[in-house]
Design an enzyme around this catalytic site. Structure first.
Site, mmCIF file in Angstrom:
data_model
loop_
_atom_site.group_PDB
_atom_site.id
_atom_site.type_symbol
_atom_site.label_atom_id
_atom_site.label_comp_id
_atom_site.label_asym_id
_atom_site.label_seq_id
_atom_site.Cartn_x
_atom_site.Cartn_y
_atom_site.Cartn_z
ATOM 1 N NE ARG A 69 16.998 -8.652 -39.055
ATOM 2 C CZ ARG A 69 15.768 -8.977 -38.690
ATOM 3 N NH1 ARG A 69 15.295 -10.199 -38.949
ATOM 4 N NH2 ARG A 69 15.008 -8.137 -38.045
ATOM 5 C CE1 TYR A 197 20.604 -3.112 -45.733
ATOM 6 C CE2 TYR A 197 19.722 -4.801 -44.283
ATOM 7 C CZ TYR A 197 20.021 -3.487 -44.546
ATOM 8 O OH TYR A 197 19.762 -2.541 -43.601
ATOM 9 N N GLY A 198 23.303 -6.236 -45.022
ATOM 10 C CA GLY A 198 23.361 -6.249 -43.552
ATOM 11 C C GLY A 198 23.239 -7.592 -42.871
ATOM 12 C CE LYS A 206 20.347 -8.581 -34.702
ATOM 13 N NZ LYS A 206 20.069 -7.388 -35.314
ATOM 14 C CG HIS A 226 17.919 -8.429 -30.795
ATOM 15 N ND1 HIS A 226 16.739 -8.229 -31.484
ATOM 16 C CD2 HIS A 226 18.823 -7.614 -31.387
ATOM 17 C CE1 HIS A 226 16.917 -7.327 -32.440
ATOM 18 N NE2 HIS A 226 18.170 -6.936 -32.402
ATOM 19 C CB SER A 248 14.671 -5.304 -35.833
ATOM 20 O OG SER A 248 15.336 -6.522 -35.609
ATOM 21 C CB CYS A 250 11.717 -1.546 -31.089
ATOM 22 S SG CYS A 250 10.483 -2.208 -32.218
ATOM 23 C CE LYS A 252 18.274 -4.157 -30.537
ATOM 24 N NZ LYS A 252 17.046 -3.989 -31.320
ATOM 25 C CG ASN A 254 17.434 6.365 -30.945
ATOM 26 O OD1 ASN A 254 17.539 7.579 -31.036
ATOM 27 N ND2 ASN A 254 17.372 5.581 -32.009
ATOM 28 C CG ASP A 275 21.724 -5.293 -32.698
ATOM 29 O OD1 ASP A 275 20.545 -4.891 -32.589
ATOM 30 O OD2 ASP A 275 22.064 -6.190 -33.491
ATOM 31 C CG ASN A 365 16.339 -1.832 -42.474
ATOM 32 O OD1 ASN A 365 16.578 -1.512 -41.310
ATOM 33 N ND2 ASN A 365 16.803 -2.948 -43.016
ATOM 34 C CB SER A 366 18.806 3.875 -45.112
ATOM 35 O OG SER A 366 18.133 4.848 -44.348
ATOM 36 N NE ARG A 367 19.316 -1.311 -40.109
ATOM 37 C CZ ARG A 367 18.942 -1.727 -38.907
ATOM 38 N NH1 ARG A 367 19.776 -1.666 -37.884
ATOM 39 N NH2 ARG A 367 17.724 -2.192 -38.704
ATOM 40 N N GLY A 492 15.746 11.043 -25.008
ATOM 41 C CA GLY A 492 16.439 11.426 -23.770
ATOM 42 C C GLY A 492 15.547 11.313 -22.542
ATOM 43 C CG ASN A 494 12.869 6.726 -23.571
ATOM 44 O OD1 ASN A 494 11.694 7.064 -23.386
ATOM 45 N ND2 ASN A 494 13.315 6.360 -24.763
HETATM 46 P P1 GTP Z 1 17.998 -2.472 -34.812
HETATM 47 O O1 GTP Z 1 19.324 -1.921 -35.183
HETATM 48 O O2 GTP Z 1 17.156 -2.811 -36.005
HETATM 49 O O3 GTP Z 1 18.082 -3.634 -33.884
HETATM 50 O O4 GTP Z 1 17.138 -1.258 -34.139
HETATM 51 P P2 GTP Z 1 17.195 -0.561 -32.697
HETATM 52 O O5 GTP Z 1 16.401 -1.352 -31.718
HETATM 53 O O6 GTP Z 1 18.586 -0.241 -32.325
HETATM 54 O O7 GTP Z 1 16.355 0.794 -32.967
HETATM 55 P P3 GTP Z 1 16.862 2.311 -33.073
HETATM 56 O O8 GTP Z 1 17.390 2.831 -31.782
HETATM 57 O O9 GTP Z 1 17.737 2.435 -34.254
HETATM 58 O O10 GTP Z 1 15.475 3.059 -33.356
HETATM 59 C C1 GTP Z 1 14.662 2.739 -34.455
HETATM 60 C C2 GTP Z 1 13.709 3.859 -34.754
HETATM 61 O O11 GTP Z 1 12.900 4.146 -33.612
HETATM 62 C C3 GTP Z 1 14.425 5.152 -35.119
HETATM 63 O O12 GTP Z 1 13.777 5.761 -36.194
HETATM 64 C C4 GTP Z 1 14.305 5.990 -33.860
HETATM 65 O O13 GTP Z 1 14.295 7.362 -34.141
HETATM 66 C C5 GTP Z 1 12.981 5.514 -33.246
HETATM 67 N N1 GTP Z 1 13.001 5.612 -31.762
HETATM 68 C C6 GTP Z 1 13.990 5.221 -30.929
HETATM 69 N N2 GTP Z 1 13.712 5.500 -29.634
HETATM 70 C C7 GTP Z 1 12.489 6.100 -29.633
HETATM 71 C C8 GTP Z 1 11.654 6.624 -28.597
HETATM 72 O O14 GTP Z 1 11.964 6.622 -27.402
HETATM 73 N N3 GTP Z 1 10.454 7.164 -28.992
HETATM 74 C C9 GTP Z 1 10.075 7.192 -30.301
HETATM 75 N N4 GTP Z 1 8.906 7.732 -30.596
HETATM 76 N N5 GTP Z 1 10.848 6.708 -31.310
HETATM 77 C C10 GTP Z 1 12.040 6.157 -30.995
HETATM 78 C C1 SPV Z 2 18.110 -5.886 -36.791
HETATM 79 O O1 SPV Z 2 17.355 -6.052 -37.766
HETATM 80 O O2 SPV Z 2 17.778 -6.201 -35.630
HETATM 81 C C2 SPV Z 2 19.425 -5.240 -36.994
HETATM 82 C C3 SPV Z 2 19.879 -5.011 -38.368
HETATM 83 O O3 SPV Z 2 20.109 -4.955 -36.031
HETATM 84 S S1 SPV Z 2 20.493 -6.463 -39.127
HETATM 85 O O4 SPV Z 2 21.930 -6.478 -38.946
HETATM 86 O O5 SPV Z 2 20.164 -6.354 -40.557
HETATM 87 O O6 SPV Z 2 19.905 -7.612 -38.518
HETATM 88 MN MN MN Z 3 19.073 -5.528 -34.051
#
Ligand code: GTP
Ligand code: SPV
Ligand code: MN
Length: 583
Positions: A69, A197-198, A206, A226, A248, A250, A252, A254, A275, A365-367, A492, A494
């Site tokens: 973005r 892109y995305g 978004k 979000h 983003s 951080c 979600k 997972n 998301d 930021n590959s998806r 896990g 968490n």
């Molecule tokens: P967006 O799609 O951008 O909104 O991201 P998101 O908030 O869904 O984040 P996502 O779950 O894809 O995690 C982003 C990165 O953080 C990945 O590389 C994960 O492996 C890492 N990550 C997720 N949860 C944890 C955690 O509990 N601990 C650590 N150390 N890393 C984590």
């Molecule tokens: C984010 O950046 O929070 C995402 C990916 O979920 S995007 O769709 O590019 O905004």
């Molecule tokens: Mn997001």
């Protein structure tokens, strides 16, 4: 496909502006999507992956300058600058329309315009909303067909109504100097140009479901956030729902798909969304959430059978991978995937790659884009028209220091303050520096479609209107030790923290009152089986008053930009926090 006069007139205008060779309506049929896949394969827009190992899967490589973005090129064009607020880029709508009209003039010459009717939210839900995206990108069409419900049924649901979001996208020349992602909230309109892109081009995500929808929610008395949505089932079979806002990349996706550790086998997490959440007050006085999307656009790096096996299972078929590494077998790879890296491959830029190349195989930021219904832990209620009732809201960020593993806000108003003072280290999800702490209220700083001071006020007002509001918490999985290593195992594990949160909602778990909120008593969080001692737990739950007072200064600095518009409640909470920390 429709006789809706407003739609047809708008389409005529946009065709006259962008001058495509032809116009194709996306009907949602698999036949049509297949034709488009074939065409994209022929032009190289898509690369076919090994269909035995990854059936229905494709790879797309974006331009090197177009992989995230672009927040500095994203605009909220409200009639006045004040309505957009100090945290958004703003331009006068007339001026912006003029500027973009010149850029869009003839931008689709020699190309096809695809008309994508899409629905945000379950078909038939009173909370769902219609959008139409016009685009010259097959990649966008194929992604939208995964991320949303597209096609004829959507136009039928719209009928003669004028209530739809008008999205216009042209990849034009992918020129970063003339890239604009622009929102006109008063017109229900989004114009995006020169990106492929995305989040810049899947206008449902978004642009609509957060920026335009947050503005609509403010007007109509609901919230677009979000946030992931998950259901946590206990060993007795009872399910409680949680919504969580993290910035983003951080965590979600997972957290939404978490698999419990060995020691907590009787629990199960159900994914409702990963998301975005649209939240409304239900007739029973609770807050109810729907996931407006139908797919996941998830971060690939770090996704493995150890960290997120459910995501990995989800992306074995019918998935589009963007900017990952291509292996000689026609499969995909990224940093953090299981096992040894492949001995060779083609990296995200399209160059030959080996582990010795010294560059990343996949872009950070590959998806992956995958249908939500393929997720093994998708909630049986994920498409319920009324959504699911939320017991707890969690805010969280990526903080090496300062924020403890978990704490609970004293009440809704304090919880809004906790969300408003969120901070997190920047990630690769947006262009720019990575790892810099910035304030990111409610994880919405890049996504709020109006003045954030008014957004805080809206949160406060919602709290007064919800008879049974969820409790509000803050978590931080990313605290590091002196060597920069994460202290908390995360993923896990968490669940151990989620359990404390749910127990607090049920009035079962004990807490200690601290200046920042309620923290777990020393042994309230189950650490059985973890390689973590009491000392480490103490460190994870430490509230350092000096460090927090420094944070209060940073919070004050951040809030200054809102001037008089900042709600008094936020100022009161800030003063009260400072007082508690100074005592
Ligand atoms: P967006 O799609 O951008 O909104 O991201 P998101 O908030 O869904 O984040 P996502 O779950 O894809 O995690 C982003 C990165 O953080 C990945 O590389 C994960 O492996 C890492 N990550 C997720 N949860 C944890 C955690 O509990 N601990 C650590 N150390 N890393 C984590
Ligand atoms: C984010 O950046 O929070 C995402 C990916 O979920 S995007 O769709 O590019 O905004
Ligand atoms: Mn997001």
């Amino acid at each position: 496909m429709t006789s809706n006069k407003v739609v047809l007139q708008w389409l005529d205008e946009m065709v006259a502006l962008t001058k495509p060779d032809k116009v194709v309506w996306i009907d949602g049929s698999e036949e049509q999507l297949n034709e488009l896949r074939k065409e994209a394969l022929a032009t190289g827009e898509l690369i076919e992956l090994n269909q035995d190992k990854l059936p229905g899967c494709y790879l797309h490589r974006a331009a090197e300058n177009d992989v995230a973005r672009v927040e500095d090129r994203t605009f909220i064009c409200t009639p006045t600058r004040e309505e957009a607020g100090p945290t958004n880029n703003w331009m006068d709508p007339t001026e912006m329309y003029d500027k973009l009209t010149k850029l869009f003039d003839g931008s689709m010459k020699g190309r096809t315009m695809y008309v994508i009717p899409f629905l945000m939210g379950p078909l038939g839900s009173p909370f769902s909303k219609v959008g139409i995206e016009l685009t010259d990108s097959i990649y966008v069409v194929l992604n939208m067909a995964i991320m949303t419900r597209v096609g004829k049924a959507v136009m039928d649901q719209l009928g003669d109504s004028e209530d739809f979001v008008k999205g216009l996208h042209s990849k034009k020349d992918i020129d970063p100097e003339n890239r604009y992602i622009v929102h006109f909230p008063q017109d229900n309109t989004i114009w995006s140009i020169n990106s492929g892109y995305g989040g810049n081009v899947l206008l449902s995500k978004k642009c609509f479901a957060l920026r335009i929808a947050s503005y609509q929610g403010k007007k109509e008395g609901w919230m677009a956030e979000h946030m992931l949505i998950l259901g946590l089932e206990n060993p007795q079979g009872e399910v409680k729902y949680i919504a969580a806002a993290f910035p983003s990349a951080c965590g979600k996706t997972n957290l939404a798909m978490l698999i419990p550790p060995e020691e907590l086998k009787g629990y199960k997490v159900w994914t409702v969304g990963d998301d975005i959440a649209w939240l409304r007050i239900g007739e029973d006085g609770r807050l109810w959430a729907i996931n407006p999307e139908a797919g996941f656009f998830g971060v690939a790096p770090g996704t493995s059978s150890k960290t997120n096996p459910n995501a990995l299972a989800t992306i074995q078929k019918n998935t589009i991978f963007t900017n990952v590494l291509l292996t000689p077998e026609g499969t995909v790879w990224w940093e953090g995937l299981d096992g040894e890296p492949p001995r060779e491959g083609i990296d995200w830029r399209g160059n030959p790659w080996t582990p010795e190349s010294g560059v990343k195989g996949a872009h950070p930021n590959s998806r992956f884009t995958a249908p939500a219904r393929q997720c093994p832990c998708i909630s049986p209620h994920w498409e319920d028209p009324q959504g699911v009732p939320i017991s707890a809201i969690i805010f969280g960020g990526r903080r090496a220091k300062t924020a403890p593993l978990v704490y609970e806000a004293f009440n809704w108003q304090h919880g809004v303050f906790v969300g408003a003072t969120m901070a997190s280290e920047t990630t690769a999800a947006a262009a720019g520096a990575v790892g810099v702490v910035r304030r990111d209220p409610m994880a919405m700083i890049p996504f709020c479609g109006y003045n954030m001071a008014d957004y805080f006020r809206h949160w406060l007002e919602m709290g007064r209107k919800i008879p049974n509001p969820p409790k509000i918490f803050h978590v931080n999985w990313f605290r590091t030790d002196e060597n920069g290593k994460f202290i908390w195992p995360g993923f896990g594990d968490n669940l151990r923290v989620l359990n404390w949160i749910i127990e607090r909602c049920e009035g079962k778990a004990d807490a200690v009152e601290t200046p920042i909120g309620y923290l777990p008593v020393p042994d309230a969080i189950n650490i059985e089986g973890l390689d973590i001692g009491e000392d480490t737990m103490k460190e994870l739950l430490k509230v350092d008053k000096k460090v927090w007072l420094e944070d209060v200064s940073a919070q004050k600095e951040f809030f200054k930009q809102f001037g008089d518009r900042l709600p008094q409640e936020i100022i009161d909470e800030l003063k009260a926090l400072e007082k508690r920390l100074s005592e």
